[in-house]
Design an enzyme around this catalytic site. Structure first.
Site: not given
Ligand code: GUN
Length: 286
Positions: A53, A97, A120
């Protein structure tokens, strides 16, 4: 034999359009979109995702604010950090995350993120907006899947769509996005009585369970579009999806590979959401 839906190619197009729009946005407003990513603990997979990211942010011309916190971080400390990021005008998007360590209440953390910065789209306010079709952000993985389906040229309207898996992150919002495009949607889960029969009806089949090779050839209708959201490791430690790719690809019209299918789309859509958040903060989108 199915045609491959190339997630790397489709995501590269999205990423390039975000990069160009960002360049224009920066010239117009003097604002650089900023994404804050929080990682608590040292889960190896999460570390890789967070690193990807950051890299994507830099490629788009965004500011990246990384907060890598130890496993011992308390919920109060995490909520304090989120409060600061909510108030920071240089931060347009906040992503914490998941999964979080067991001693932290995931729901409390999701609800603490300002809905305007919730790239998200996990906050209940954004989830509600998705239900009613009046949304700013779409959750990244389902939104990325819609882009992949669009890339096939196949219209969702009137199609039977089966989503296997009912998570808040993928299954439930996925069903909603397919419904928005007039699909006839069916959500399956571990208590579904006859999963094979439900899958066999599907013109568009989305597998988001987390079980290697759950979807076999005998469960797939001839000519179906098959989207594999699974990220599993097989006995040899190799990355594989929820779909038995080798055999299902003989029956499907289009299929996503793992890796290189849905995965790259999630980050691309996160970048798009961050730019949307920055444009909204700058008053360009209401
Ligand atoms: N963990 C696995 N996929 C995601 C996601 O799309 N967003 C977040 N915040 N955590 C994750």
């Amino acid at each position: 034999m199915a045609a491959l839906i190339n997630g790397k190619e489709v995501s590269a197009k999205v990423r390039e359009s975000v990069r160009l729009e960002t360049e224009e946005f920066k010239k117009r407003t003097g604002v650089t979109p900023g994404l804050a990513v929080i990682l608590v603990g040292d889960d190896p997979a999460s570390k890789i995702y967070v690193g990807n990211k950051k890299k994507a942010c830099l490629e788009e011309g965004f500011n990246s604010f990384e907060h890598i916190l130890p496993e011992s971080t308390t919920e109060t400390e995490l909520l304090e950090l989120i409060k600061k990021l909510n108030a920071d005008p240089a931060v347009h998007g906040i992503l914490c995350q998941l999964p979080l360590p067991k001693h932290i209440n995931e729901r409390a953390v999701i609800e603490a993120i300002s809905p305007e910065k919730d790239v998200d789209a996990f906050h209940p306010q954004n989830v509600g907006r998705i239900m009613t079709g009046n949304y700013k952000f779409l959750p990244c993985t389902p939104a990325g899947i819609m882009e992949l389906i669009h890339s096939t040229g196949i219209s969702v309207s009137g199609k039977r769509c089966t989503v296997v898996g009912r998570s808040n992150i993928v299954g439930k919002p996925m069903a909603m996005l397919l419904l928005h495009e007039n699909g006839t949607v069916n959500i399956c889960h571990s208590k579904t009585a006859d999963l094979k029969a439900e899958c066999l009806r599907a013109d568009i089949l989305v597998a988001a369970v987390g079980k290697a090779k759950l979807i076999t050839e005998d469960m797939v209708k001839e000519g179906a579009v098959v989207i594999d959201v699974g990220m599993n490791r097989n006995e040899q430690g190799k990355l594989c999806g929820d779909v038995d790719f080798e055999n299902v690809s003989k029956k499907a019209s289009f299929i996503t590979p793992v890796p290189g299918g849905v995965g790259p789309m999630t980050i691309a859509m996160l970048m798009r959401n961050t730019l949307t958040a920055a444009k909204t903060a700058a008053g360009e989108i209401s």
